[in-house]
Design an enzyme around this catalytic site. Structure first.
Site, PDB file in Angstrom:
ATOM      1  N   TYR A  74      -7.989  -5.455  -9.087  1.00  9.53           N
ATOM      2  CA  TYR A  74      -8.283  -5.042  -7.713  1.00  9.53           C
ATOM      3  C   TYR A  74      -9.559  -5.695  -7.186  1.00  9.53           C
ATOM      4  O   TYR A  74     -10.534  -5.849  -7.914  1.00  9.53           O
ATOM      5  CB  TYR A  74      -8.444  -3.521  -7.631  1.00  9.53           C
ATOM      6  CG  TYR A  74      -7.171  -2.751  -7.841  1.00  9.53           C
ATOM      7  CD1 TYR A  74      -6.227  -2.651  -6.824  1.00  9.53           C
ATOM      8  CD2 TYR A  74      -6.904  -2.123  -9.053  1.00  9.53           C
ATOM      9  CE1 TYR A  74      -5.057  -1.945  -7.016  1.00  9.53           C
ATOM     10  CE2 TYR A  74      -5.737  -1.415  -9.253  1.00  9.53           C
ATOM     11  CZ  TYR A  74      -4.818  -1.330  -8.229  1.00  9.53           C
ATOM     12  OH  TYR A  74      -3.650  -0.633  -8.429  1.00  9.53           O
ATOM     13  N   SER A 117       1.955   2.588   3.583  1.00 12.10           N
ATOM     14  CA  SER A 117       2.765   1.640   4.359  1.00 12.10           C
ATOM     15  C   SER A 117       4.085   1.358   3.659  1.00 12.10           C
ATOM     16  O   SER A 117       5.112   1.141   4.319  1.00 12.10           O
ATOM     17  CB  SER A 117       1.996   0.340   4.614  1.00 12.10           C
ATOM     18  OG  SER A 117       1.594  -0.272   3.411  1.00 12.10           O
ATOM     19  N   ASN A 118       4.102   1.376   2.318  1.00  6.12           N
ATOM     20  CA  ASN A 118       5.369   1.222   1.602  1.00  6.12           C
ATOM     21  C   ASN A 118       6.335   2.347   1.954  1.00  6.12           C
ATOM     22  O   ASN A 118       7.542   2.129   2.120  1.00  6.12           O
ATOM     23  CB  ASN A 118       5.133   1.235   0.087  1.00  6.12           C
ATOM     24  CG  ASN A 118       4.353   0.029  -0.406  1.00  6.12           C
ATOM     25  OD1 ASN A 118       4.194  -0.957   0.303  1.00  6.12           O
ATOM     26  ND2 ASN A 118       3.869   0.114  -1.631  1.00  6.12           N
ATOM     27  N   ARG A 140       9.748  12.796 -13.008  1.00  5.37           N
ATOM     28  CA  ARG A 140       9.648  12.849 -14.469  1.00  5.37           C
ATOM     29  C   ARG A 140      10.060  11.541 -15.133  1.00  5.37           C
ATOM     30  O   ARG A 140      10.590  11.543 -16.241  1.00  5.37           O
ATOM     31  CB  ARG A 140      10.515  13.993 -14.989  1.00  5.37           C
ATOM     32  CG  ARG A 140      10.183  15.344 -14.399  1.00  5.37           C
ATOM     33  CD  ARG A 140      11.129  16.420 -14.874  1.00  5.37           C
ATOM     34  NE  ARG A 140      12.464  16.258 -14.289  1.00  5.37           N
ATOM     35  CZ  ARG A 140      13.493  17.069 -14.550  1.00  5.37           C
ATOM     36  NH1 ARG A 140      13.342  18.077 -15.393  1.00  5.37           N
ATOM     37  NH2 ARG A 140      14.666  16.871 -13.982  1.00  5.37           N
ATOM     38  N   GLY A 148       5.752  -0.176  -6.624  1.00  4.71           N
ATOM     39  CA  GLY A 148       6.242   0.424  -5.388  1.00  4.71           C
ATOM     40  C   GLY A 148       7.417   1.358  -5.566  1.00  4.71           C
ATOM     41  O   GLY A 148       7.921   1.912  -4.578  1.00  4.71           O
ATOM     42  N   ASP A 178       6.678   4.885  -4.263  1.00  9.42           N
ATOM     43  CA  ASP A 178       6.608   4.904  -2.798  1.00  9.42           C
ATOM     44  C   ASP A 178       8.007   4.847  -2.192  1.00  9.42           C
ATOM     45  O   ASP A 178       8.286   5.502  -1.184  1.00  9.42           O
ATOM     46  CB  ASP A 178       5.774   3.730  -2.292  1.00  9.42           C
ATOM     47  CG  ASP A 178       4.396   3.679  -2.914  1.00  9.42           C
ATOM     48  OD1 ASP A 178       3.851   4.754  -3.242  1.00  9.42           O
ATOM     49  OD2 ASP A 178       3.865   2.565  -3.086  1.00  9.42           O
ATOM     50  N   GLY A 188       0.859  -1.178   0.000  1.00 12.01           N
ATOM     51  CA  GLY A 188       0.000   0.000   0.000  1.00 12.01           C
ATOM     52  C   GLY A 188       0.892   1.223   0.000  1.00 12.01           C
ATOM     53  O   GLY A 188       1.959   1.211   0.632  1.00 12.01           O
ATOM     54  N   ALA A 189       0.499   2.275  -0.683  1.00 10.27           N
ATOM     55  CA  ALA A 189       1.378   3.431  -0.855  1.00 10.27           C
ATOM     56  C   ALA A 189       1.939   3.945   0.466  1.00 10.27           C
ATOM     57  O   ALA A 189       3.154   4.126   0.624  1.00 10.27           O
ATOM     58  CB  ALA A 189       0.618   4.546  -1.580  1.00 10.27           C
TER      59      ALA A 189
END
EC number: 2.7.1.178
Length: 320
Positions: free
Chosen positions: A107, A37-38, A231, A259, A262, A34-35
């Site tokens: 998902y 938690s990462n 970028r 990930g 993140d 997850g963004a």
């Protein structure tokens, strides 16, 4: 005081072995991802105190999330548990691609427990007492309730003197650009440190032009102290109190790209919390992101020594 507190959804990632399709797989590897938690894991592994909070079902699946995060030294004491039978644990399925077959993500996150999280259910002191509070644009996209909670968290943090950090992290499968823009524009008034992919700034906020003009425009319009624009292969750029810093990408052999963004944020915040300059933080962000791409899973299994080695061998930060 915890250095970093993050807030958002973490899902279970289920992946068939490489080379297999989801529709024929007999085995699935389970990992957490997850963004927010990462980001917490990356910062924790790089030596910073980090905590993550959310709402999870009190079930083996919810406990699986917490177990994995704790194994990376992330504090999960702020997690809100629910025994509501209708509260689910979000899951996503990842089928690794190989040219010409693209990587495919499916998902299954509807009715996840976190979508019902209200401000009164958790201790806001953890947010007020942190040095940095981070969340991303994925969180308010999940439900109207969670959108309101996200706004409350950022407001409370900023009013308490906590640095608020936010990654646009726009996801087309969650909402339209217009829906996201309406929410983002309200949230940005409570943000001190913004991360934005160049494409997200253009798609959602209508910010065209070069990265520097995009960063300066966002900083000026929303009174944001530091804006970091990523970028892709062209690296990243930050505008902080009017000064510009740039950073290239580090060469890497990509094994798993999920990930990467993140890891970039986690690396930046880890160095920032250690007193690093914006230029140094960009170096660490880029190095952490490049290292993440060599590792299976959403999480950046990285050490400070790993990052220092990448920076020492290939550092090319620019500050002007």
């Amino acid at each position: 005081m915890t250095a970093l507190v993050t807030f958002g959804e973490t899902m279970l990632r289920l992946s068939p072995p490489r080379g297999e399709r989801l529709e024929t797989a007999r085995e699935l590897e389970v990992q957490a991802g997850g963004a927010e938690s990462n980001v917490a894991v990356a910062a924790a592994r790089l030596g910073r105190d980090a905590a993550w909070f959310s709402k999870l079902p009190d079930s083996p699946l919810g406990r699986r999330i917490v177990s994995e995060l704790r194994s990376h030294s992330v504090d999960t004491d702020g997690v809100v548990w629910t025994d509501d039978a209708d509260a689910r644990q979000g899951v996503y399925y990842l089928e690794h691609g190989a040219s010409p077959r693209p990587t495919n993500v499916v998902y299954d996150r509807a009715d996840a427990a976190v979508t019902t999280l209200e401000t009164g259910e958790f201790d806001l002191d953890a947010v007020r007492d942190a040095e940095v509070c981070f969340t991303s644009g994925i969180t308010p996209a999940l439900s109207e309730t969670l959108s309101e909670t996200t706004a409350d968290v950022l407001d409370e943090a900023q009013n308490a003197g906590t640095t608020t950090a936010f990654d646009l992290n726009y996801r087309t499968k969650l909402w339209s650009p217009d829906e996201a823009a309406e929410v983002y524009r309200d949230l940005l008034d409570s943000v001190d440190l913004l991360f934005a992919a160049e494409r997200d700034a253009a798609t959602v906020l209508g910010r065209d032009g070069d990265a520097e003009s995009v960063a300066r425009g966002l900083a000026d319009d929303y009174d944001i102290e530091t804006v970091v624009v990523t970028r892709g292969e062209e690296g990243s750029l930050a505008v902080s109190d009017g000064a510009v810093s740039e950073q290239g990408v580090y060469e890497t052999e990509t094994y798993d790209a999920i990930g990467t963004g993140d890891a970039f944020v986690g690396g930046f915040l880890a160095k920032h919390l250690d007193g690093g300059s914006v230029t140094e933080s960009l170096e660490w962000a880029s190095a952490t992101a490049s290292f993440k791409r060599t590792v299976e899973g959403d999480i950046a299994v990285v050490t400070p020594e790993d990052v220092e080695r990448v920076v020492a061998e290939e550092g090319d930060g620019i500050s002007r």
